[in-house]
Design a protein around this motif. Sequence first.
Motif, short mmCIF file in Angstrom:
data_model
loop_
_atom_site.label_atom_id
_atom_site.label_comp_id
_atom_site.label_asym_id
_atom_site.label_seq_id
_atom_site.Cartn_x
_atom_site.Cartn_y
_atom_site.Cartn_z
N MET A 1 0.86 -1.32 -0.04
CA MET A 1 0.15 0.02 -0.06
C MET A 1 0.80 1.23 0.04
SD MET A 1 -2.53 1.30 2.99
CE MET A 1 -1.10 1.97 4.07
N LYS A 2 0.95 2.13 -1.04
CA LYS A 2 1.16 3.40 -1.07
C LYS A 2 0.35 4.55 -0.34
CE LYS A 2 4.69 1.73 -3.40
NZ LYS A 2 4.33 0.47 -3.87
N LEU A 3 0.92 4.97 0.78
CA LEU A 3 0.04 5.98 1.43
C LEU A 3 0.65 7.24 1.45
CD1 LEU A 3 -1.89 5.80 4.61
CD2 LEU A 3 -0.09 7.59 4.59
N LEU A 4 0.04 8.50 1.06
CA LEU A 4 0.27 9.79 1.03
C LEU A 4 -0.41 10.63 2.21
CD1 LEU A 4 1.50 12.43 -0.46
CD2 LEU A 4 -0.78 12.61 -1.36
N ALA A 5 0.56 11.13 2.89
CA ALA A 5 0.27 11.95 4.24
C ALA A 5 0.48 13.35 4.02
CB ALA A 5 0.96 11.42 5.28
N LEU A 6 -0.55 14.26 4.49
CA LEU A 6 -0.44 15.79 4.54
C LEU A 6 -0.88 16.36 5.80
CD1 LEU A 6 -2.94 16.38 1.38
CD2 LEU A 6 -0.38 15.91 1.08
N SER A 7 -0.05 17.35 6.02
CA SER A 7 -0.25 18.12 7.09
C SER A 7 -0.16 19.78 6.70
CB SER A 7 0.71 17.86 8.44
OG SER A 7 0.65 18.68 9.41
N THR A 8 -0.94 20.49 7.09
CA THR A 8 -1.15 21.99 6.86
C THR A 8 -1.67 22.83 7.98
OG1 THR A 8 -3.16 22.11 5.62
CG2 THR A 8 -1.10 21.83 4.43
N SER A 9 -1.75 22.26 9.22
CA SER A 9 -2.63 22.72 10.27
C SER A 9 -1.78 24.07 11.22
CB SER A 9 -2.98 21.77 11.12
OG SER A 9 -1.90 21.04 11.79
N THR A 10 -0.51 23.96 10.79
CA THR A 10 0.34 25.26 11.36
C THR A 10 1.08 25.99 10.33
OG1 THR A 10 2.36 23.63 11.69
CG2 THR A 10 0.43 23.32 13.36
N PRO A 11 2.13 26.66 10.76
CA PRO A 11 3.00 27.38 9.77
C PRO A 11 3.64 26.42 8.90
CG PRO A 11 3.01 28.64 11.67
CD PRO A 11 2.45 27.35 11.99
N ARG A 12 4.14 25.21 9.30
CA ARG A 12 4.72 24.11 8.39
C ARG A 12 3.75 23.18 7.87
NH1 ARG A 12 8.15 20.26 12.05
NH2 ARG A 12 9.53 22.19 12.17
N GLY A 13 3.98 23.29 6.66
CA GLY A 13 3.41 22.28 5.54
C GLY A 13 4.10 21.33 5.43
N ASP B 1 -3.95 15.32 8.38
CA ASP B 1 -3.93 15.97 9.59
C ASP B 1 -5.23 16.89 9.70
OD1 ASP B 1 -3.54 18.01 11.65
OD2 ASP B 1 -1.53 18.59 11.18
N VAL B 2 -5.99 16.43 10.75
CA VAL B 2 -7.29 17.22 10.90
C VAL B 2 -7.47 18.17 11.90
CG1 VAL B 2 -8.47 14.94 9.97
CG2 VAL B 2 -8.04 15.49 12.39
N GLY B 3 -6.29 18.64 12.54
CA GLY B 3 -6.21 19.61 13.30
C GLY B 3 -6.24 19.11 14.71
N PRO B 4 -6.26 20.10 15.75
CA PRO B 4 -6.39 21.43 15.78
C PRO B 4 -5.64 22.13 15.17
CG PRO B 4 -6.22 20.91 17.81
CD PRO B 4 -6.19 19.65 16.96
N THR C 1 -5.01 13.49 14.61
CA THR C 1 -4.98 14.90 15.07
C THR C 1 -3.42 15.28 14.96
OG1 THR C 1 -4.62 14.22 17.24
CG2 THR C 1 -7.00 14.24 16.34
N SER C 2 -3.42 16.67 14.87
CA SER C 2 -1.85 17.31 14.77
C SER C 2 -1.27 16.94 16.23
CB SER C 2 -2.10 18.88 14.80
OG SER C 2 -3.02 19.31 15.59
N LEU C 3 -1.92 17.12 17.35
CA LEU C 3 -1.33 16.86 18.75
C LEU C 3 -0.92 15.36 18.72
CD1 LEU C 3 -3.95 19.02 20.39
CD2 LEU C 3 -1.70 19.61 20.00
N GLU C 4 -1.87 14.23 18.45
CA GLU C 4 -1.19 13.16 18.69
C GLU C 4 0.10 12.90 17.57
OE1 GLU C 4 -3.99 10.03 17.51
OE2 GLU C 4 -5.03 11.26 16.09
N ALA C 5 0.25 13.50 16.60
CA ALA C 5 1.27 13.21 15.63
C ALA C 5 2.42 13.63 16.59
CB ALA C 5 0.98 13.87 14.30
N MET C 6 2.48 14.90 17.22
CA MET C 6 3.45 15.44 17.72
C MET C 6 3.86 14.27 19.14
SD MET C 6 2.07 19.23 17.68
CE MET C 6 3.54 20.09 18.63
N ALA C 7 2.76 13.90 19.88
CA ALA C 7 3.09 13.01 20.84
C ALA C 7 3.60 11.80 20.24
CB ALA C 7 1.55 12.45 21.51
N ALA C 8 3.10 11.27 19.25
CA ALA C 8 4.12 10.01 18.56
C ALA C 8 5.45 10.21 18.46
CB ALA C 8 3.20 9.37 17.50
N ALA C 9 5.84 11.38 17.95
CA ALA C 9 7.13 11.77 17.51
C ALA C 9 7.84 11.89 18.73
CB ALA C 9 7.02 12.82 16.86
N ALA C 10 7.38 12.45 19.89
CA ALA C 10 8.06 12.60 21.33
C ALA C 10 8.31 11.37 21.95
CB ALA C 10 7.23 13.54 22.08
#
Length: 271
Positions: A1-13, A90-93, A121-130
Amino acid sequence: MKLLALSTSTPRGSAALFDAADVDLHAATASRGALSTAGPAAAPAAGARLLAATTYADLHGHAERIFGAVDEVLAAAGLPAAAIQALGCDVGPGSFTGVRVAVAAAKGVALALDVPIAGVTSLEAMAAAAFAGGAASPGDLLVPLIDAKKGEVFLAAFDGPALAPSIPPRHLPRDAAFDVIAELAAGRRIVVVGAVAEEIEALRPLAARGDALDFPDAAWIGRLAIDRLRAAAAGGERGRAEAPFDPELLEPLYVRAPDAKPAELGYTPPR
């Protein structure tokens, strides 16, 4: 499976492209209903391969730049757009406009290609990275933060890498954030992530920094989306798919009501 992921919820896209060969999309999309909101996995997207990723900084230019980022990762991987078999979004917030851009773009691609989409969610992505990067450990109270403007922050709280948030996404005044977090921690080590933490004096000593910790990143959106599709596939193989991924069901998570409101019936604007 090829999956494309997008994030634009903050100044960084950002955009990222993954190959997760073990995910059975037929099982993952066996049912339709509400989107899964499980917490970050302990080892996100194990076995998945990151093919390409790109980032840019442009809070007000996401609509013009996100598809350029998509073209960039596809070109780097040597794949056509038709190769995309699933999306993570990324669905926000975050920024109201930014959140809408990623959701609209991801839904458009998913509907055009007739492929599933998983919201993260944007916040759980940051948590997973941490958690994955060692900035936080199980037993810590991890709190990702995003600037909500108007003297507020968006935040959530996590007790471990495989758990749903102990505080779901919410908005708080900046000057109330530390007291809320300290009360919830109950003596545990506190780790906060998010670039905005550097602007809040009481939180600054608790902050961990890093590219994927300061802002949500499509690479981590993608890893969590893959985990959700994989979990749904496993559920489907047992005869009960756990999460549907119909693009029509994907919705932004704003947390705070937008400022703009529909005009009341009979309202006449001043001349």
